[in-house]
Write a protein that holds these residues in place. Structure first.
Motif, PDB file in Angstrom:
ATOM      1  N   THR A 147       0.847  -1.185   0.000  1.00  0.00           N
ATOM      2  CA  THR A 147       0.000   0.000   0.000  1.00  0.00           C
ATOM      3  C   THR A 147       0.889   1.243   0.000  1.00  0.00           C
ATOM      4  N   VAL A 148       0.309   2.337  -0.409  1.00  0.00           N
ATOM      5  CA  VAL A 148       1.019   3.620  -0.378  1.00  0.00           C
ATOM      6  C   VAL A 148       0.555   4.402   0.850  1.00  0.00           C
ATOM      7  N   ILE A 149       1.510   4.916   1.604  1.00  0.00           N
ATOM      8  CA  ILE A 149       1.182   5.764   2.748  1.00  0.00           C
ATOM      9  C   ILE A 149       1.725   7.165   2.488  1.00  0.00           C
ATOM     10  N   ARG A 150       1.127   8.116   3.149  1.00  0.00           N
ATOM     11  CA  ARG A 150       1.582   9.497   3.002  1.00  0.00           C
ATOM     12  C   ARG A 150       1.915  10.061   4.379  1.00  0.00           C
ATOM     13  N   ARG A 151       3.111  10.635   4.505  1.00  0.00           N
ATOM     14  CA  ARG A 151       3.543  11.271   5.740  1.00  0.00           C
ATOM     15  C   ARG A 151       4.038  12.667   5.399  1.00  0.00           C
ATOM     16  N   GLY A 152       3.268  13.665   5.802  1.00  0.00           N
ATOM     17  CA  GLY A 152       3.583  15.033   5.393  1.00  0.00           C
ATOM     18  C   GLY A 152       3.404  15.156   3.895  1.00  0.00           C
ATOM     19  N   ASP A 153       4.443  15.584   3.198  1.00  0.00           N
ATOM     20  CA  ASP A 153       4.356  15.704   1.738  1.00  0.00           C
ATOM     21  C   ASP A 153       5.107  14.576   1.036  1.00  0.00           C
ATOM     22  N   ARG A 154       5.393  13.488   1.768  1.00  0.00           N
ATOM     23  CA  ARG A 154       6.140  12.372   1.191  1.00  0.00           C
ATOM     24  C   ARG A 154       5.266  11.126   1.113  1.00  0.00           C
ATOM     25  N   TYR A 155       5.566  10.309   0.107  1.00  0.00           N
ATOM     26  CA  TYR A 155       4.896   9.024  -0.051  1.00  0.00           C
ATOM     27  C   TYR A 155       5.903   7.899   0.230  1.00  0.00           C
ATOM     28  N   ALA A 156       5.352   6.767   0.642  1.00  0.00           N
ATOM     29  CA  ALA A 156       6.183   5.591   0.843  1.00  0.00           C
ATOM     30  C   ALA A 156       5.371   4.355   0.485  1.00  0.00           C
ATOM     31  N   LEU A 157       6.080   3.308   0.093  1.00  0.00           N
ATOM     32  CA  LEU A 157       5.453   2.026  -0.192  1.00  0.00           C
ATOM     33  C   LEU A 157       5.621   1.137   1.038  1.00  0.00           C
ATOM     34  N   ARG A 158       4.498   0.740   1.619  1.00  0.00           N
ATOM     35  CA  ARG A 158       4.511  -0.158   2.784  1.00  0.00           C
ATOM     36  C   ARG A 158       4.203  -1.570   2.291  1.00  0.00           C
ATOM     37  N   VAL A 159       5.058  -2.527   2.650  1.00  0.00           N
ATOM     38  CA  VAL A 159       4.916  -3.898   2.163  1.00  0.00           C
ATOM     39  C   VAL A 159       4.765  -4.852   3.346  1.00  0.00           C
ATOM     40  N   LYS A 160       3.764  -5.728   3.259  1.00  0.00           N
ATOM     41  CA  LYS A 160       3.531  -6.751   4.269  1.00  0.00           C
ATOM     42  C   LYS A 160       3.566  -8.130   3.601  1.00  0.00           C
ATOM     43  N   HIS A 161       3.911  -9.134   4.409  1.00  0.00           N
ATOM     44  CA  HIS A 161       3.873 -10.503   3.896  1.00  0.00           C
ATOM     45  C   HIS A 161       3.615 -11.454   5.054  1.00  0.00           C
ATOM     46  N   ALA A 162       2.748 -12.417   4.819  1.00  0.00           N
ATOM     47  CA  ALA A 162       2.388 -13.362   5.875  1.00  0.00           C
ATOM     48  C   ALA A 162       3.579 -14.178   6.354  1.00  0.00           C
ATOM     49  N   ASP A 163       4.625 -14.294   5.521  1.00  0.00           N
ATOM     50  CA  ASP A 163       5.796 -15.079   5.895  1.00  0.00           C
ATOM     51  C   ASP A 163       6.893 -14.230   6.537  1.00  0.00           C
ATOM     52  N   ALA A 164       6.572 -13.019   6.950  1.00  0.00           N
ATOM     53  CA  ALA A 164       7.565 -12.145   7.578  1.00  0.00           C
ATOM     54  C   ALA A 164       8.161 -12.818   8.808  1.00  0.00           C
ATOM     55  N   PRO A 165       9.476 -12.791   8.968  1.00  0.00           N
ATOM     56  CA  PRO A 165      10.099 -13.396  10.162  1.00  0.00           C
ATOM     57  C   PRO A 165       9.570 -12.815  11.463  1.00  0.00           C
ATOM     58  N   SER A 166       9.219 -11.523  11.458  1.00  0.00           N
ATOM     59  CA  SER A 166       8.701 -10.912  12.680  1.00  0.00           C
ATOM     60  C   SER A 166       7.332 -11.465  13.051  1.00  0.00           C
ATOM     61  N   ARG A 167       6.631 -12.047  12.064  1.00  0.00           N
ATOM     62  CA  ARG A 167       5.340 -12.686  12.356  1.00  0.00           C
ATOM     63  C   ARG A 167       5.530 -14.160  12.697  1.00  0.00           C
ATOM     64  N   THR A 168       6.256 -14.875  11.859  1.00  0.00           N
ATOM     65  CA  THR A 168       6.425 -16.305  12.100  1.00  0.00           C
ATOM     66  C   THR A 168       7.252 -16.575  13.358  1.00  0.00           C
ATOM     67  N   GLY A 169       8.098 -15.610  13.743  1.00  0.00           N
ATOM     68  CA  GLY A 169       8.925 -15.785  14.936  1.00  0.00           C
ATOM     69  C   GLY A 169       8.447 -14.954  16.115  1.00  0.00           C
TER      70      GLY A 169
END
Length: 308
Positions: A147-169
């Motif tokens: 997804t695209v997020i907006r912070r102030g006048d900047r955009y960023a691409l936020r990426v999630k994945h079900a296999d993220a180590p922070s989730r599986t661990g």
């Protein structure tokens, strides 16, 4: 006649037995008072739901990337050569083109993607500040999301994945002792309509947020205040730090979701103070407590700092 040395042994043994008997007949240490059953049930249900949301396939622990988008075109994918190198996902996701009108996305040829549940096609993406929410790019059969997020006048691409180590661990949450006395009936003092307060987030961006009022409560013979934020949930959102911040609690503060005020009062359950997403992943942007919300009080309730 009994020899002196064995006699002393008998005397010593008898003395020890007498002392032991005295200890066993004496008063025992008082037992801790049992917590009210309804309190225990409520807190347990809240904690279970908290973990469920945190570790959901698209929960905060599933974050695998936060990529800032400067003006111009950016190719994204897991293959070498992409300007935005994804930690996990298709070799070629597509191109993100940042223009004065927003972020345009051109999907890679033959990429198995959807946007908001439909086959992906070239389109201008909604960011997270849109009233309809951000456009959702799904890949890896829905296990990956961007997804695209907006912070102030900047955009960023936020990426999630079900296999993220922070989730599986995920290692689980720990809590301060807390207790029913950390559920306070606070006064709600409304601010003038339209008032905002500047909130700095963890990436250094300053954003004015609606500040509809403040809560005031008594603890240890003193009055403490927290400026409330309006996050669009209909309730009261509190971002605070206290004397446990960095000393057992997450250093950048904690959050509380409180119900909407009623008759000038609002109930705050500090047992349900929780860590911001940044406590679990480096790929989140989290609001920091404003100076007004740094309590001269040790809140020994709610979540402790997460141990990675």
């Amino acid at each position: 006649m009994v020899p002196a040395r064995p006699l002393m042994r008998y005397v010593l043994l008898g003395t020890l037995l007498l002392l032991a008997g005295c200890r066993s007949d004496g008063p025992t240490a008082p037992k801790a008072a049992a917590l009210p059953a309804e309190y225990v049930k409520t807190q347990q249900a809240w904690r279970e739901e908290r973990v469920r949301q945190l570790t959901a396939a698209d929960g905060w622990t599933s974050l695998v990337g936060l990529h800032w988008l400067d003006r111009g075109a950016h190719y994204a994918g897991s293959a070498a050569g992409n300007g935005i190198r994804l930690a996990v996902g298709p070799e070629h996701l597509g191109m993100f083109d940042v223009t004065p009108r927003g972020v345009r996305f051109v999907p890679a040829r033959n990429a198995a993607l959807t946007i908001d549940g439909a086959a992906a096609r070239t389109s201008t993406l909604r960011a997270d500040d849109d009233t309809a929410g951000p456009s959702l790019i799904a890949f890896d059969e829905g296990r990956g999301r961007a997804t695209v997020i907006r912070r102030g006048d900047r955009y960023a691409l936020r990426v999630k994945h079900a296999d993220a180590p922070s989730r599986t661990g995920f290692r689980g949450l720990t809590y301060w002792p807390g207790g029913p006395d950390w559920i306070v009936d606070a006064r709600y003092v409304p601010n003038p309509a339209g008032r905002t307060i500047d909130i700095v987030n963890i990436v250094g961006t300053v954003e004015p947020m609606p500040n509809p009022g403040r809560v005031e409560f008594e603890r240890g013979g003193r009055t403490h205040r927290i400026e409330a934020l309006d996050d669009g949930s209909g309730g009261v959102f509190l971002v605070f730090a206290d004397r446990t911040s960095g000393h057992g609690s997450y250093g950048a503060g904690r959050f509380i979701d409180a119900p909407a005020p009623s008759n000038g009062r609002v109930r705050i359950d500090f047992n349900q103070a929780y860590n911001p997403p940044c406590a679990f992943t480096p790929f989140a942007t989290c609001p920091l407590p404003p100076p007004e919300n740094r309590l001269d009080l040790a809140v020994n309730a709610g979540e402790k700092a997460y141990v990675h």
